[in-house]
Motif scaffolding. Structure first.
Motif: not given
Length: 363
Positions: A82-87
């Motif tokens: 998937x795609x990183x949305x928050x770190x």
């Protein structure tokens, strides 16, 4: 999932996270899924591609897989990207917007096995979609940064999700030390047999023969690059003549057999077909107990190797995909969306087998 209007929103206007929950035998429900808080070393990932594995199907059909029993509703799925949305506040290696493949198991890092580097055998392992740990078939998941691997631009999210089954093949070939001198027999042309074949080839195996009971699977394996395919039966009486067929197809001896099925019959073929001093690697876990000709195998000094999942495989899998040494795209035969009807249909399709190799969700 629709983003139009107010559907799927909560009172603050935040999008509600939803997941596919296994709630009973052959019963999946898309329901809200509240994520744990984001720790300093965690990332929140928007799932884009999730594959269905044989163990997911076992859970779906029987509410258990081997000794792992589903006792309460559980989010299913573990082959994912998937795609990183928050770190998290301490995350250094990833940024919002990065495309990542997720390694689904979180080990304890404290036990002797973890310290020895064999973390796949950790007794405290929390593994996506293996009871009681929730899985990855959801809009969003939270996962440790060090288990999220950035994908190169030329590797798709679907291929990223395929790193999980491919990792089983990589771990098996590493444990069995496949080299350009290793003539390989693979028993079982399901998804794991096929990724093991592709990996053995990438490790340099000069000859790969694959056997299965299903001629459709065998023609698929041939198209993927098997040197020879042999149709076998489930009858234990046929071991002798099948071994002769395998040895004829190999033109010489079998150095290494991978049993990607895991039944008394398949393991008997592997033990009998492999040359003296060779190796048999048991990959498939079809039966918990088998009756095997171990004494003659021991007298021929066969090494029998077991594997469980994988460890430290994602970087190599991603490199194989990036370089084109392995192409997993043909294995993805069916695609579904993340809706109630499609989730049910996808699991039924995977459970039926037939011409379905890898069933993939596009979220």
């Amino acid at each position: 999932m629709s983003h139009g209007g107010e559907e799927g929103k909560d009172e603050e206007g935040e999008e509600e996270n939803r997941a596919a929950w296994l709630v009973g035998v052959k019963t999946l429900r898309i329901q809200p899924y509240n994520l744990p808080p984001l720790g300093p070393h965690d990332v929140k990932v928007r799932m884009k591609a999730v594959g269905i594995c044989g163990s997911d199907v076992h859970h779906f059909k029987h509410m258990r897989c081997a000794n792992f029993i589903v006792k309460k509703p559980m989010v299913i799925g573990h082959e994912c990207a998937g795609i990183v949305e928050e770190i998290g506040s301490e995350v250094k290696s990833l940024q919002i917007g990065d495309r990542v493949a997720l390694e689904p198991g979180i080990s304890c890092k404290q036990c002797q096995l973890c310290k020895d580097g064999r973390y796949n055998l950790c007794r405290q392992m929390k593994f996506f979609g293996s009871p009681p740990t929730n899985g990855a078939l959801a809009n969003l998941v939270v996962h440790p940064e060090n288990l999220c691997f950035k994908l190169p631009d030329n590797v798709s999210l679907e291929e990223g999700a395929m790193c999980e089954p491919l990792s089983v093949g990589v771990h098996a070939c590493r444990r069995a030390k496949v080299s350009p001198q290793t003539r390989v027999l693979i028993i079982g042309a399901g998804p794991i047999g096929l990724v093991t074949m592709l990996t053995a080839r990438a490790f340099g195996a000069p000859k790969v023969v694959i056997v299965d009971i299903d001629d459709r699977r065998l023609s698929f394996a041939k198209a993927l690059g098997a040197d020879e395919t042999i149709q076998v039966s489930t009858d234990i009486q046929d071991v002798g003549e099948e071994v002769v067929k395998i040895q004829n197809a190999m033109d010489s001896s079998v150095d290494l057999s991978f049993d990607c099925v895991g039944f008394s019959k398949s393991m008997s073929v592997a033990l009998n077909a492999t040359r003296a001093g060779g190796k048999v690697c048991l990959v498939g876990l079809g039966q918990s107990e088998m009756t095997l000709p171990l004494t003659p195998a021991a007298a021929r000094e066969l090494d029998i190797i077991g594997i469980f999942r994988y460890r430290n495989t994602w970087p190599l899998c991603i490199e194989f995909l990036r370089s084109g040494k392995i192409d997993v795209k043909p294995l993805i035969t069916h695609r579904f969306e993340f809706t109630q009807d499609q989730v049910e249909e996808a699991f039924e399709t995977s459970a039926r087998g037939g011409n379905a190799i890898k069933v993939m969700f596009n979220l």
